[in-house]
Design a protein around this motif. Structure first.
Motif, PDB file in Angstrom:
ATOM      1  N   LYS A 122       0.840  -1.184   0.000  1.00  0.00           N
ATOM      2  CA  LYS A 122       0.000   0.000   0.000  1.00  0.00           C
ATOM      3  C   LYS A 122       0.885   1.247   0.000  1.00  0.00           C
ATOM      4  N   GLU A 135      -6.116   5.418  12.204  1.00  0.00           N
ATOM      5  CA  GLU A 135      -7.476   4.958  11.904  1.00  0.00           C
ATOM      6  C   GLU A 135      -7.956   5.503  10.566  1.00  0.00           C
ATOM      7  N   GLU A 136      -7.686   6.765  10.304  1.00  0.00           N
ATOM      8  CA  GLU A 136      -8.100   7.399   9.045  1.00  0.00           C
ATOM      9  C   GLU A 136      -7.398   6.769   7.836  1.00  0.00           C
ATOM     10  N   GLY A 139      -5.847   3.743   7.728  1.00  0.00           N
ATOM     11  CA  GLY A 139      -5.814   2.278   7.693  1.00  0.00           C
ATOM     12  C   GLY A 139      -4.426   1.738   7.974  1.00  0.00           C
TER      13      GLY A 139
END
Length: 130
Positions: free
Chosen positions: A79, A101-102, A104
């Motif tokens: 990624k 969290e935003e 990933g």
């Protein structure tokens, strides 16, 4: 009179002949048949030979050569990290946990990206000052 015993179960082989396992191996470089076969030195009774044959027929995966490379499973694409977004969120006062969290990602991955970015910035600034 010579007596023969099964090398697998230990029972006396009363049949006229004993079974053995023959494996054929070839030298990869020149294709010559390699004659060392330790299994040909072992004797098996009919019952054990039938069990070995049944195992081979019902477990084809067990018969694959282990040292040949297997097909590689599809690897996940790495990624790409949007360091610009991470730094924008950090500069806006977000915590590493909120950014993780935003995006990933893990908090540790966010911290590593921020640290790496800041080190690069400092190195580039130092190179410009020289």
């Amino acid at each position: 009179m010579n007596r023969c015993f099964c090398d697998r179960c230990g029972k006396e082989i009363k049949e006229k002949s004993a079974g053995y396992i023959a494996t054929n191996r070839r030298d990869r470089k020149n294709g010559d048949l390699q004659l060392q076969n330790k299994f040909e030195e072992k004797d098996f009774c009919v019952t054990c030979m039938n069990e070995i044959e049944k195992f081979i027929k019902t477990n084809p995966e067990a018969m694959k050569v282990k040292n040949e490379p297997e097909e590689k499973p599809e690897t996940k694409e790495k990624k790409k990290v949007d360091i610009g977004k991470i730094m924008a969120l950090k500069n806006a006062g977000w915590t590493n946990k909120s950014i993780a969290e935003e995006m990933g990602m893990t908090q540790n991955a966010v911290a590593v990206q921020i640290c790496t970015y800041r080190k690069r910035q400092a190195a580039e600034k130092g190179a410009q000052d020289e």
